[in-house]
Design an enzyme around this catalytic site. Structure first.
Site, short mmCIF file in Angstrom:
data_model
loop_
_atom_site.label_atom_id
_atom_site.label_comp_id
_atom_site.label_asym_id
_atom_site.label_seq_id
_atom_site.Cartn_x
_atom_site.Cartn_y
_atom_site.Cartn_z
N LYS A 1 0.80 -1.01 -0.03
CA LYS A 1 0.06 0.33 -0.10
C LYS A 1 0.83 1.10 -0.20
CE LYS A 1 -2.92 2.94 3.03
NZ LYS A 1 -2.21 3.99 2.41
N GLY B 1 7.13 5.42 8.38
CA GLY B 1 6.18 6.59 8.26
C GLY B 1 6.31 7.18 9.66
N SER B 2 5.35 8.18 10.20
CA SER B 2 5.54 8.83 11.37
C SER B 2 5.53 8.14 12.52
CB SER B 2 4.27 9.93 11.23
OG SER B 2 3.12 9.35 11.56
N ALA C 1 3.48 8.76 15.04
CA ALA C 1 2.18 8.77 15.55
C ALA C 1 1.44 7.83 14.89
CB ALA C 1 1.56 10.05 15.47
N GLY D 1 2.98 5.16 13.41
CA GLY D 1 3.62 3.99 13.83
C GLY D 1 2.96 3.31 15.18
N GLU E 1 9.89 1.61 10.90
CA GLU E 1 10.89 2.60 10.56
C GLU E 1 10.18 4.11 10.69
OE1 GLU E 1 13.60 4.31 7.12
OE2 GLU E 1 13.58 2.27 7.40
N CYS F 1 13.67 10.74 6.96
CA CYS F 1 13.88 10.55 8.30
C CYS F 1 14.96 10.61 8.80
CB CYS F 1 13.13 9.01 8.70
SG CYS F 1 13.94 7.92 7.60
N GLU G 1 10.12 16.70 15.01
CA GLU G 1 10.55 16.19 13.55
C GLU G 1 10.06 17.44 12.69
OE1 GLU G 1 11.76 12.68 10.61
OE2 GLU G 1 9.58 12.67 11.82
#
Length: 469
Positions: A169, A220-221, A223, A225, A243, A277, A374
């Protein structure tokens, strides 16, 4: 408007009933539509992926390598199709899009060099104990928008090399190049092994909840994750690799050569317009160097050519989407309202699209969101320190732990300091970059597990201990 691409399920194109818009961040306008996957299409993709897995796990390692090598070659062969598509949907300069596609193929090829061979743990008069590794089954790969092809394939390649099948996805902000990747996979891989579905957050939730998916690989972020981890645990306790984000600190010691390191620091912070990241998110610079380093970085920021990725000579593209564009501008405005000073940039460019001038900010400290969070955009705060111990403590005083770097004319001293930093990866006199043979990931809230290398591959298999006569 560009014709829509399709999902790929079981090696065949699958049309959608509903679609969503895809925006070119360089123009802030819709240029294509992508298919919105239904719950029934996800169920079908998981079902065919399960069947493909049962066949694929029995394929000898040498045959798997040959097939996956062909997949990598087919990706390279479509660079001239994939790269413009990637630039339109992600915004990065065309040359950077070409590099991402090359890295995508190289990720697959690099992982093919590893083999998970059985290990004998004991062999004596009591018998033999052997540890081997079994593929997990169906892996759901959920990829972000900053390097969509590279990171989707990174997850998928680790799964496929170790004998699993995948349902991929992409981010709804950047679905098109990944859908095209699904078409390439349909031509080069066994049917059902590599399935692609595009959709929004609801599709991601369905995947993390789906009892037929055995593992989620997510980039991804923090939050998101956390939500992925909670959802995966609540469904079937599926395995998860995360990650997540970083707030990477670069520590610049008093003996650093400003003229030498400034371009490297700038690249480490602003590559992909800061949307990495592992990018440098804050610089802790010895107070004796702040004026010189600030001036050098500001000059580089002012010289950098920002624009549409198809314009000749463009070095930095737009922020990828409007929510992130508005967030980064909000962080800059907040920092300036607290007494920060923009040595360069500080505002959006006066043109269509989500463009922010590369921004260098001084006069800020911890407690400012631009420093503590970030930012994931083209802005870099510079902070000063007096003593090295203070710099190390401040670099570590964060919930993130992805990367860090130390810059010094004395590499051995820098290495000693690096060993004190709480991060998954630490660089000396450089920052950023990853290789398929080297594990990468973070500690604290920057993730769970490591990707790539032998360590990464082992996170896509289940260890099995056998007691033998």
């Amino acid at each position: 408007m560009q014709a829509s691409l399709t999902h790929t399920i079981d090696g065949r194109p699958v049309e959608a009933v509903e679609f969503f818009d895809v925006i070119n961040p360089a123009t802030a306008s819709v240029f294509a539509q992508a298919p919105e996957a239904s719950r029934a299409q996800l169920d079908l993709a998981v079902e065919v992926a399960r069947r493909a897995f049962e066949r694929w796990r029995a394929v000898p390692t040498a045959s798997r390598r040959k097939i996956l090598s062909g997949f990598a070659a087919a990706i390279r062969a479509e660079t001239q199709i994939l790269a413009p598509l990637l630039t339109r949907e992600q915004g990065k300069p065309l040359a950077a899009a070409v590099r991402e596609i090359e890295s995508t193929a190289a990720r697959i090829e690099g992982l093919l060099a590893f083999e998970l061979t059985p290990e004998t743990l004991r062999d004596d008069e009591r018998g033999r104990v052997v540890l081997d590794y079994q593929p997990m089954g169906v892996v759901g790969a959920i990829a972000p928008w900053n390097s969509p092809l590279l990171l989707a394939t990174q997850i998928a390649a680790q799964a496929l090399v170790t004998g699993n099948s995948v349902v991929v996805k992409p981010s709804p902000f950047t679905p098109l190049a990944t859908l095209r990747l699904g078409e390439i996979a349909a031509r080069t891989l066994p049917p059902g092994l590599f399935n692609t579905l595009s959709g929004g957050n609801e599709l991601g939730r369905w995947m993390t909840e789906h009892a037929g998916i055995d593992k989620i690989g997510f980039v991804g972020s923090v939050a998101t994750g956390k939500r992925v981890l909670a959802s995966a645990a609540a469904s079937n306790l599926k395995r998860v690799s995360l990650e997540l984000g970083g707030n990477d600190a670069a520590i610049v010691l008093a003996d650093a050569d400003v003229d030498s390191i400034a371009p490297k620091l700038f690249s480490g912070a602003f590559a992909n317009s800061g949307q990495r990241c592992m990018a440098i998110k804050r610089v802790l610079v010895h107070e004796s160097l702040i004026d010189r380093l600030g001036a050098a970085l500001a000059q580089l920021a002012k010289q950098a050519k920002v624009g549409d990725g198809f314009e000749p000579g463009v070095e930095l593209g737009p922020v990828q989407n409007r929510p992130q564009f508005e967030r980064v501008l909000g962080l800059i405005d907040d920092a300036l309202s607290r007494g920060g000073r923009a040595l360069a940039g500080g505002a959006a460019l006066n043109r269509a699209g989500y463009f922010i001038a590369p921004t260098i900010v001084t006069g800020v400290a911890e407690g400012t969101p631009l420093v503590d969070e970030e930012q994931f955009g083209p802005v870099l705060p510079l902070l000063t320190f007096t003593h090295v111990d203070e710099a190390v403590a401040r670099a570590n005083a964060t919930r993130f732990g992805l990367g860090a770097s130390v810059w010094s004319g004395d590499p051995e001293r820098a290495a000693d300091i690096a060993h004190r930093l709480e991060a998954g990866t630490v660089w000396i006199n450089s920052h950023g970059g990853s290789l398929p043979e080297i594990p990468f990931g973070g500690c604290k809230e920057s993730g769970i597990g490591r990707g790539m290398g032998l360590m990464g591959l082992k996170s896509y298999v289940e260890p099995r201990v056998s007691y033998l006569p």
